[in-house]
Each structure stands twice: as C-alpha cells, then as structure tokens.
Design a protein around this motif. Sequence first.
Motif, PDB file in Angstrom:
ATOM      1  N   SER A   1       0.810  -1.218   0.000  1.00 61.17           N
ATOM      2  CA  SER A   1       0.000   0.000   0.000  1.00 61.17           C
ATOM      3  C   SER A   1       0.840   1.265   0.000  1.00 61.17           C
ATOM      4  CB  SER A   1      -0.918  -0.007   1.237  1.00 61.17           C
ATOM      5  OG  SER A   1      -0.137  -0.098   2.430  1.00 61.17           O
ATOM      6  N   ALA A   2       2.130   1.151   0.344  1.00 58.06           N
ATOM      7  CA  ALA A   2       2.974   2.348   0.409  1.00 58.06           C
ATOM      8  C   ALA A   2       3.208   2.913  -0.988  1.00 58.06           C
ATOM      9  CB  ALA A   2       4.309   2.000   1.057  1.00 58.06           C
ATOM     10  N   ALA A   3       3.192   4.234  -1.089  1.00 53.97           N
ATOM     11  CA  ALA A   3       3.399   4.894  -2.380  1.00 53.97           C
ATOM     12  C   ALA A   3       4.851   4.744  -2.816  1.00 53.97           C
ATOM     13  CB  ALA A   3       3.038   6.364  -2.260  1.00 53.97           C
ATOM     14  N   GLN A   4       5.043   4.451  -4.085  1.00 51.16           N
ATOM     15  CA  GLN A   4       6.369   4.362  -4.673  1.00 51.16           C
ATOM     16  C   GLN A   4       6.334   5.031  -6.042  1.00 51.16           C
ATOM     17  OE1 GLN A   4       8.561   0.426  -3.592  1.00 51.16           O
ATOM     18  NE2 GLN A   4       6.453  -0.163  -4.025  1.00 51.16           N
ATOM     19  N   THR A   5       7.489   5.549  -6.467  1.00 53.02           N
ATOM     20  CA  THR A   5       7.567   6.262  -7.735  1.00 53.02           C
ATOM     21  C   THR A   5       8.627   5.617  -8.612  1.00 53.02           C
ATOM     22  OG1 THR A   5       6.996   8.295  -6.543  1.00 53.02           O
ATOM     23  CG2 THR A   5       7.804   8.532  -8.796  1.00 53.02           C
ATOM     24  N   GLU A   6       8.232   5.264  -9.837  1.00 50.37           N
ATOM     25  CA  GLU A   6       9.115   4.522 -10.733  1.00 50.37           C
ATOM     26  C   GLU A   6      10.240   5.402 -11.282  1.00 50.37           C
ATOM     27  OE1 GLU A   6       9.986   0.802 -12.750  1.00 50.37           O
ATOM     28  OE2 GLU A   6       8.612   1.330 -11.121  1.00 50.37           O
TER      29      GLU A   6
ATOM     30  N   GLY B   1      17.816   2.826   8.552  1.00 50.96           N
ATOM     31  CA  GLY B   1      16.561   2.242   8.997  1.00 50.96           C
ATOM     32  C   GLY B   1      15.565   2.078   7.874  1.00 50.96           C
ATOM     33  N   PHE B   2      15.812   2.744   6.753  1.00 48.56           N
ATOM     34  CA  PHE B   2      14.943   2.637   5.583  1.00 48.56           C
ATOM     35  C   PHE B   2      15.753   2.980   4.340  1.00 48.56           C
ATOM     36  CE2 PHE B   2      14.710   6.967   7.131  1.00 48.56           C
ATOM     37  CZ  PHE B   2      14.832   7.733   5.986  1.00 48.56           C
ATOM     38  N   HIS B   3      15.272   2.568   3.189  1.00 41.76           N
ATOM     39  CA  HIS B   3      15.919   2.910   1.923  1.00 41.76           C
ATOM     40  C   HIS B   3      15.185   4.082   1.291  1.00 41.76           C
ATOM     41  CE1 HIS B   3      12.556   0.416   0.544  1.00 41.76           C
ATOM     42  NE2 HIS B   3      12.664   1.026  -0.621  1.00 41.76           N
ATOM     43  N   THR B   4      15.891   4.863   0.503  1.00 40.05           N
ATOM     44  CA  THR B   4      15.280   5.950  -0.263  1.00 40.05           C
ATOM     45  C   THR B   4      14.909   5.482  -1.655  1.00 40.05           C
ATOM     46  OG1 THR B   4      16.463   7.647   1.005  1.00 40.05           O
ATOM     47  CG2 THR B   4      15.645   8.282  -1.169  1.00 40.05           C
ATOM     48  N   MET B   5      15.786   4.692  -2.268  1.00 44.81           N
ATOM     49  CA  MET B   5      15.523   4.130  -3.595  1.00 44.81           C
ATOM     50  C   MET B   5      15.894   2.656  -3.585  1.00 44.81           C
ATOM     51  SD  MET B   5      16.972   7.292  -5.905  1.00 44.81           S
ATOM     52  CE  MET B   5      18.148   7.812  -4.674  1.00 44.81           C
TER      53      MET B   5
ATOM     54  N   ASN C   1      11.114   5.309  -2.648  1.00 48.60           N
ATOM     55  CA  ASN C   1      10.332   4.945  -1.472  1.00 48.60           C
ATOM     56  C   ASN C   1       9.482   6.132  -1.026  1.00 48.60           C
ATOM     57  OD1 ASN C   1       9.347   3.565   0.723  1.00 48.60           O
ATOM     58  ND2 ASN C   1      11.235   3.678   1.924  1.00 48.60           N
ATOM     59  N   GLY C   2       8.470   6.440  -1.823  1.00 47.23           N
ATOM     60  CA  GLY C   2       7.590   7.564  -1.528  1.00 47.23           C
ATOM     61  C   GLY C   2       6.910   8.056  -2.778  1.00 47.23           C
ATOM     62  N   ALA C   3       5.932   8.908  -2.598  1.00 43.30           N
ATOM     63  CA  ALA C   3       5.212   9.491  -3.722  1.00 43.30           C
ATOM     64  C   ALA C   3       6.090  10.529  -4.426  1.00 43.30           C
ATOM     65  CB  ALA C   3       3.916  10.132  -3.234  1.00 43.30           C
ATOM     66  N   TYR C   4       5.604  11.045  -5.531  1.00 46.70           N
ATOM     67  CA  TYR C   4       6.379  11.966  -6.373  1.00 46.70           C
ATOM     68  C   TYR C   4       6.852  13.196  -5.607  1.00 46.70           C
ATOM     69  CZ  TYR C   4       7.540  14.931 -10.376  1.00 46.70           C
ATOM     70  OH  TYR C   4       8.191  15.751 -11.274  1.00 46.70           O
ATOM     71  N   ASP C   5       6.053  13.660  -4.652  1.00 47.89           N
ATOM     72  CA  ASP C   5       6.461  14.858  -3.900  1.00 47.89           C
ATOM     73  C   ASP C   5       7.697  14.590  -3.053  1.00 47.89           C
ATOM     74  OD1 ASP C   5       5.057  13.210  -2.098  1.00 47.89           O
ATOM     75  OD2 ASP C   5       4.384  14.923  -0.914  1.00 47.89           O
ATOM     76  N   ARG C   6       7.968  13.312  -2.705  1.00 44.91           N
ATOM     77  CA  ARG C   6       9.184  12.983  -1.940  1.00 44.91           C
ATOM     78  C   ARG C   6      10.398  13.007  -2.863  1.00 44.91           C
ATOM     79  NH1 ARG C   6       8.275  15.212   1.676  1.00 44.91           N
ATOM     80  NH2 ARG C   6      10.170  14.376   2.607  1.00 44.91           N
TER      81      ARG C   6
END
Length: 289
Positions: free
Chosen positions: A80-85, A256-260, A277-282
């Motif tokens: 369910s987490a937003a991701q951006t290709e 603790g988390f990845h960015t890409m 690891n996030g929507a386009y605004d991230r």
Amino acid sequence: MPVHRPGTARRGQHPHAVGILLAALSALALLLTLPGAAQSADTSDGRSARGDDVPQRGTARMGMGVVEHDGRGGRPSGGSAAQTEGVDVSSHQGNVNWSALWNSGVKWAYVKATESTSYKNPYFAQQYNGSYNIGMIRGAYHFATPDTSSGAAQANYFASNGGGWSRDGRTLPGALDIEWNPYGAACFGKSQGAMVDWIRDFLATYKARTGRDAVIYTATTWWKQCTGNYGGFGASNPLWIARYNTTPGELPAGWGFHTMWQYTSTGPVVGDHNKFNGAYDRVQALANG
C-alpha cells in the motif's frame, strides 16, 4: 606394425592410442609449467582475475555486480505504500527513448556521468538533458573504482563532469555507485577500514563541492563484505539499495529505511528499473534539498 593376437584387446583400449594420449598429457603438463601459461589467479575474495573475464575500463554500470550475485531480477510485491518509478542508464543504453520511458510511468532518472578520473559517459548529454526535457527529475552517478585514485580525486572529477547540483527542483544529488569491482577483486584490494575511509573521503569532498550529501548506491552483501557493515553514513546519506528480488530485503547497517531500490536490470522499456520509497512529492523534496 606389431600384430596383436585375437582376443587380447579390451573394449576402449588401443595400444597406439594409449601411447599417444600419454605423450599428449606429458606435453600439457610441461606447457602449464612454462612462464606465461594461461592460469586463473585466485583473489582474496574468490573472484577470478583471468584477463578474459575483465571488461574494458569505463564499461562498468550500476548493478553490474548485482547481476552476477543476485541474477537479473524480480518484480516488487504489492503493497500500500506509495512508490515512484525510476530508471538508471549508462553508455550501455546509448541514445535513450525518453518519451517511451515517460509514457511507461517513469518519473525520475539517474545517468552515469563518470568513472574513476578518466572516463566520461559519451551519451551523458543526450541522457541527462533528454530525461530533464521530457519532464523527469534527474541526477547523475559516479562508478567508483577505489583502487585507481583517492575518494577526493574521484569526487572532484565527478562534480566537474556532470555530477554537480543546482536548486532548480529537478536535479537530484549525485550518487556514488560503490559495488563489486568488475575489473578484479570485489573490494578493489582494500581492507574494510580502508574502504570506509575512501568512501568518507569521496562523500566529504562531494559535499564541499556541491553542498549536498551524495546518495550511496550499494548492495547489502557487498557492504558487509567490503566495509564490515559500517553504519556511520546512514544519518546523512540517502540509501539506494540494489536487490533484484520482490522486496529490498535486509539493509546495510546504519540505515533504517531505503530511499531508492533498484529491483531489476531487465526493465519493461530500457535500463535498470527502480522504486523511489515515496510518492512523487518525496522525489521533489530530495531534489530540493
């Protein structure tokens, strides 16, 4: 020619063939003792150093070692987490059809700019400007070769040849691609402590040149092997994890988390494909600093 009595020969045996075979084996044994005989040299980390296994300098690209260790790839499992290709490219892709990538849903890109202090991607302008012109947020990456020059020298070369940064909202901070050495020993002949020092030198120099903390692209297996799973960069440098599977898996120490996440080398259009690891605004937030 000697005559053999009927019934004395056994299946698979021929007296002349046996003699020829023994002579050939003796000659081969002598040949292998001569200087220059082709031999496979073992390295401390188990890679072959045979010349016919070594690619041409400059041809290394992001994920080259991941293919060797993890295979070519997976597809992210649902979530369910937003991701951006995103996509990453190098001279291996040549002139890229950015319209096709944009239409497929790719919104950000990284382009190989440099390697060591002697190589510049000849397709960099088409790839870096082309991704920007189609509407993507883009950045540049440097393929590290810690056995050829210092971290500071390579950071300066990168920053001067495509790896700079500007606060235009469309430019990502430069990325350090630090992974298996395609030209020899996996850890570039460095101890774990020396590797950490090299990376620290690169990151500090890059920040001094651009004002940004560089992204670190790596694989957990390599990071453990070649830095001793050092955990000191996670607080400042975004992690771009390479793992060709359905999940990013275990992360290196300190993050603790990845960015890409680079999840495959066989993208649906071209290049290696990635998830932010996030929507386009991230993605925009990382570009803005």
